[in-house]
Design a protein around this motif. Structure first.
Motif, mmCIF file in Angstrom:
data_model
loop_
_atom_site.group_PDB
_atom_site.id
_atom_site.type_symbol
_atom_site.label_atom_id
_atom_site.label_comp_id
_atom_site.label_asym_id
_atom_site.label_seq_id
_atom_site.Cartn_x
_atom_site.Cartn_y
_atom_site.Cartn_z
ATOM 1 N N ALA A 188 -80.743 -39.042 2.673
ATOM 2 C CA ALA A 188 -80.828 -37.839 2.451
ATOM 3 C C ALA A 188 -80.533 -37.194 1.069
ATOM 4 C CB ALA A 188 -80.040 -36.915 3.367
ATOM 5 N N GLY A 189 -80.638 -36.238 0.585
ATOM 6 C CA GLY A 189 -80.293 -35.629 -0.648
ATOM 7 C C GLY A 189 -79.018 -35.159 -0.790
ATOM 8 N N SER A 190 -78.556 -34.644 -2.040
ATOM 9 C CA SER A 190 -77.261 -34.262 -2.214
ATOM 10 C C SER A 190 -76.846 -33.164 -1.200
ATOM 11 C CB SER A 190 -76.898 -33.448 -3.681
ATOM 12 O OG SER A 190 -77.410 -34.778 -4.536
ATOM 13 N N LEU A 273 -85.255 -37.067 14.573
ATOM 14 C CA LEU A 273 -85.589 -35.738 14.457
ATOM 15 C C LEU A 273 -86.801 -35.412 15.465
ATOM 16 C CD1 LEU A 273 -85.100 -34.966 10.762
ATOM 17 C CD2 LEU A 273 -83.607 -34.014 12.617
ATOM 18 N N LYS A 274 -87.343 -34.408 15.733
ATOM 19 C CA LYS A 274 -88.627 -34.138 16.588
ATOM 20 C C LYS A 274 -89.592 -34.441 15.823
ATOM 21 C CE LYS A 274 -86.923 -31.821 20.144
ATOM 22 N NZ LYS A 274 -87.116 -32.125 21.437
ATOM 23 N N THR A 275 -89.828 -34.871 14.610
ATOM 24 C CA THR A 275 -90.817 -35.179 13.684
ATOM 25 C C THR A 275 -90.771 -36.865 13.805
ATOM 26 O OG1 THR A 275 -89.284 -35.548 11.713
ATOM 27 C CG2 THR A 275 -90.396 -33.456 12.012
ATOM 28 N N GLY A 276 -89.777 -37.214 14.501
ATOM 29 C CA GLY A 276 -90.050 -38.874 14.634
ATOM 30 C C GLY A 276 -89.253 -39.426 13.685
ATOM 31 N N GLU A 277 -88.761 -38.665 12.430
ATOM 32 C CA GLU A 277 -87.881 -39.488 11.468
ATOM 33 C C GLU A 277 -86.657 -39.673 11.854
ATOM 34 O OE1 GLU A 277 -85.830 -38.182 7.275
ATOM 35 O OE2 GLU A 277 -87.193 -36.742 8.257
ATOM 36 N N LYS A 278 -85.974 -40.885 11.654
ATOM 37 C CA LYS A 278 -84.744 -41.351 12.086
ATOM 38 C C LYS A 278 -83.986 -41.444 10.618
ATOM 39 C CE LYS A 278 -85.459 -43.498 16.424
ATOM 40 N NZ LYS A 278 -85.404 -44.957 17.199
ATOM 41 N N THR A 279 -82.748 -41.230 10.523
ATOM 42 C CA THR A 279 -81.900 -41.291 9.467
ATOM 43 C C THR A 279 -80.511 -41.708 9.755
ATOM 44 O OG1 THR A 279 -81.313 -40.498 7.388
ATOM 45 C CG2 THR A 279 -81.154 -39.145 8.972
ATOM 46 N N LEU A 280 -79.612 -42.047 8.844
ATOM 47 C CA LEU A 280 -78.373 -42.580 8.920
ATOM 48 C C LEU A 280 -77.418 -41.666 8.191
ATOM 49 C CD1 LEU A 280 -76.392 -44.509 9.938
ATOM 50 C CD2 LEU A 280 -76.765 -46.223 7.914
ATOM 51 N N ILE A 281 -76.009 -41.326 8.507
ATOM 52 C CA ILE A 281 -75.225 -40.761 8.134
ATOM 53 C C ILE A 281 -73.756 -41.203 8.178
ATOM 54 C CG2 ILE A 281 -73.720 -38.570 7.789
ATOM 55 C CD1 ILE A 281 -76.634 -38.188 7.114
ATOM 56 N N GLN A 282 -73.348 -41.900 6.945
ATOM 57 C CA GLN A 282 -71.959 -42.660 7.061
ATOM 58 C C GLN A 282 -71.474 -42.713 5.486
ATOM 59 O OE1 GLN A 282 -72.366 -46.513 8.545
ATOM 60 N NE2 GLN A 282 -73.258 -47.308 6.738
ATOM 61 N N PHE A 288 -74.331 -39.127 2.921
ATOM 62 C CA PHE A 288 -73.409 -38.003 3.304
ATOM 63 C C PHE A 288 -74.627 -36.974 4.111
ATOM 64 C CE2 PHE A 288 -70.621 -39.616 0.505
ATOM 65 C CZ PHE A 288 -69.321 -39.904 1.385
ATOM 66 N N GLY A 289 -75.761 -36.953 3.793
ATOM 67 C CA GLY A 289 -76.647 -36.100 4.614
ATOM 68 C C GLY A 289 -76.645 -34.576 3.827
ATOM 69 N N SER A 290 -77.223 -33.710 4.709
ATOM 70 C CA SER A 290 -77.434 -32.218 4.360
ATOM 71 C C SER A 290 -77.482 -31.398 5.496
ATOM 72 C CB SER A 290 -78.903 -32.238 3.716
ATOM 73 O OG SER A 290 -79.223 -30.938 3.405
ATOM 74 N N LEU A 291 -76.895 -30.196 5.502
ATOM 75 C CA LEU A 291 -76.983 -29.235 6.595
ATOM 76 C C LEU A 291 -78.389 -28.242 6.321
ATOM 77 C CD1 LEU A 291 -73.284 -27.896 6.987
ATOM 78 C CD2 LEU A 291 -74.742 -28.943 8.719
ATOM 79 N N SER A 292 -78.646 -27.767 5.221
ATOM 80 C CA SER A 292 -79.803 -26.921 4.950
ATOM 81 C C SER A 292 -81.258 -27.604 5.074
ATOM 82 C CB SER A 292 -79.543 -26.302 3.658
ATOM 83 O OG SER A 292 -79.528 -27.224 2.577
ATOM 84 N N SER A 293 -81.311 -28.851 5.044
ATOM 85 C CA SER A 293 -82.377 -29.445 5.194
ATOM 86 C C SER A 293 -82.311 -30.847 6.141
ATOM 87 C CB SER A 293 -83.099 -30.061 3.804
ATOM 88 O OG SER A 293 -82.206 -30.827 3.115
ATOM 89 N N ALA A 294 -83.300 -31.606 6.453
ATOM 90 C CA ALA A 294 -83.384 -32.717 7.518
ATOM 91 C C ALA A 294 -82.229 -33.544 6.650
ATOM 92 C CB ALA A 294 -84.710 -33.355 7.515
ATOM 93 N N PRO A 295 -81.433 -34.382 7.355
ATOM 94 C CA PRO A 295 -81.365 -34.185 8.940
ATOM 95 C C PRO A 295 -80.533 -33.325 9.543
ATOM 96 C CG PRO A 295 -79.684 -35.817 8.055
ATOM 97 C CD PRO A 295 -80.532 -35.025 6.967
ATOM 98 N N TYR A 296 -79.990 -32.313 8.655
ATOM 99 C CA TYR A 296 -79.351 -31.140 9.370
ATOM 100 C C TYR A 296 -77.763 -31.477 9.827
ATOM 101 C CZ TYR A 296 -84.116 -29.133 9.130
ATOM 102 O OH TYR A 296 -85.237 -28.963 8.891
ATOM 103 N N VAL A 297 -77.406 -32.689 9.407
ATOM 104 C CA VAL A 297 -76.151 -33.280 9.636
ATOM 105 C C VAL A 297 -75.440 -33.398 8.186
ATOM 106 C CG1 VAL A 297 -74.767 -35.082 11.069
ATOM 107 C CG2 VAL A 297 -76.908 -34.170 11.910
#
Length: 413
Positions: A188-190, A273-282, A288-297
């Motif tokens: 995920a992005g910044s 995600l509903k699109t089928g994408e899977k990602t990891l946050i840790q 660290f992920g993102s709230l405003s874009s996928a994965p929304y965590v």
């Protein structure tokens, strides 16, 4: 050397950040109330407890568990119209059945004051334990030990807090997980700024939902916007442990790390995600992920000690819940003896306008460092929160058990 107070006695406090630790052998619900000169809160944001772990300005916060809790108080930053901060607890049982309650006032790891509330002959189910109060421009601490008729609700109303009693309906236990879908492990992005929830309860809800083996799930009804959902991992770092101890570096060191350096727990999530994408946050790998874009965590800053008020947090953008199929929450012992009972860990899920939902990490295999905690599943727009609490040797073994399909490699942070 700490000073011991008897009931009614007082002592000066440093004009500094302090912590007040409340210890019991049995379950009690602790609360702090910031009060004006009339002995009442200014608003609901002046009550701090398991369902609202920070004051409205963040200068009083709660971290803790059923039998060992901390209130972290920034004394210099308290509003000028706050005259005192009262500390209390309540229980379903009278004090005589709970046993003695111990209180410590701390600055960092140094114990400044100690008090013991004797349970002998006490029939009350709620006690006003102590207060921090202003006197001639300085702060002082008084050990009160005053019984109060009733539980947390009448106690809170006594201090002027408005109480709500709505509780969601518990759902039946849910069947096994099936997550066989295409994957995408792109980083995920910044992380963007964290948005605030656009919903706010009109009064404090004292309800708390604990997921157990017998009551393993709860369903939150479909809404257009769930607001900002926050998942908290907290654990009990003993105050005599050196929180500056160096990191070991790799997960392979877990079984060697039995030193006095303490325990470092990390929370993470696998998102489908509903699109089928899977990602990891840790924190490992700085994902660290993102709230405003996928994965929304989004994972907030890593707490390596357990001493930070509030522990570790994952935020979920509830406005985008329709884009999410499932969020799988896990934790692992990054450093320290892999003993979950010793961590006294608890994960609490906060959804706006809902009671906090908690599950405890003190069961299961004591020497396995990875815990699959819970999953949040999108069921036709509702949120089904399902307790898992299963333990594994590592990420790969957990992944295999639940069919996520990631490729894993060793990492450090």
């Amino acid at each position: 050397m700490s000073q011991t107070l008897i009931a009614g006695a007082n002592a000066p406090l440093p004009n500094d950040n302090i912590s007040i630790r409340i210890m019991s052998q049995n379950a009690i619900d602790c609360a702090a109330y910031r009060l004006t000169t009339d002995g009442r809160v200014r608003g609901d944001g002046d009550m701090i407890f398991y369902g609202q772990t920070r004051s409205d300005d963040g200068n009083v916060s709660f971290r803790g568990h059923d039998s060992d809790g901390f209130f972290d108080i920034n004394l210099p930053a308290q509003p000028v119209n706050i005259d005192k901060i009262a500390l209390a607890f309540s229980s379903d049982q009278p004090l005589a059945q709970i046993g003695d309650v111990d209180i410590q006032v701390m600055r960092g790891n140094q114990v400044l004051l100690s008090c013991q509330l004797s349970a002998t002959g006490r029939s009350e189910k709620a006690i006003i334990l102590a207060e921090c109060y202003r006197r001639q421009g300085s702060w002082k601490f008084r050990f009160i030990a005053q019984g109060f008729d009733g539980g947390l609700k009448p106690l809170s109303e006594h201090f002027g807090v408005e109480i709500a009693d709505d509780v969601p309906t518990q759902a039946n236990p849910v069947a096994a997980i099936n997550t066989q879908k295409p994957i995408n492990t792109q980083k995920a992005g910044s992380p963007p700024p964290i948005p605030t929830a656009n919903t706010k309860a009109s009064s404090v809800n004292l309800s708390k939902i604990t997921l157990t083996k017998n009551q393993s799930s709860i369903n939150l009804k479909k809404r257009d916007d769930f607001g900002k959902i926050s998942v908290n991992l907290n654990w009990n770092q003993k105050p005599n442990i050196d929180k500056q101890a160096p990191k070991k570096g790799l997960l392979s060191d877990l079984f060697k790390s039995h030193s006095a350096g303490g325990i470092d727990l990390d929370v993470g999530a696998m998102i489908h995600l509903k699109t089928g994408e899977k990602t990891l946050i840790q924190a490992l790998g700085n994902r660290f992920g993102s709230l405003s874009s996928a994965p929304y965590v989004y994972l907030r800053a890593d707490d390596r000690t357990g001493q930070t008020s509030g522990g570790e947090w994952l935020d979920i953008n509830g406005q985008q819940w329709a884009q999410i199929e499932e969020i799988f929450i896990f934790a692992f012992i990054y450093e320290g003896a892999p003993n979950w009972a010793q961590t006294d860990g608890v994960v609490t899920i906060h959804v706006p306008e809902q009671p906090p939902i908690e599950t405890r990490l003190t069961e299961g295999a004591g020497n396995l460092p990875m815990c699959a905690i819970a999953r949040l599943v999108n069921q036709n727009g509702s949120i089904n929160v399902e307790r898992i609490n299963e333990y594994f040797k590592g990420h790969q073994e957990m992944d295999k058990a639940f069919n996520w399909g990631f490729s894993w490699k060793r990492g450090s942070k």
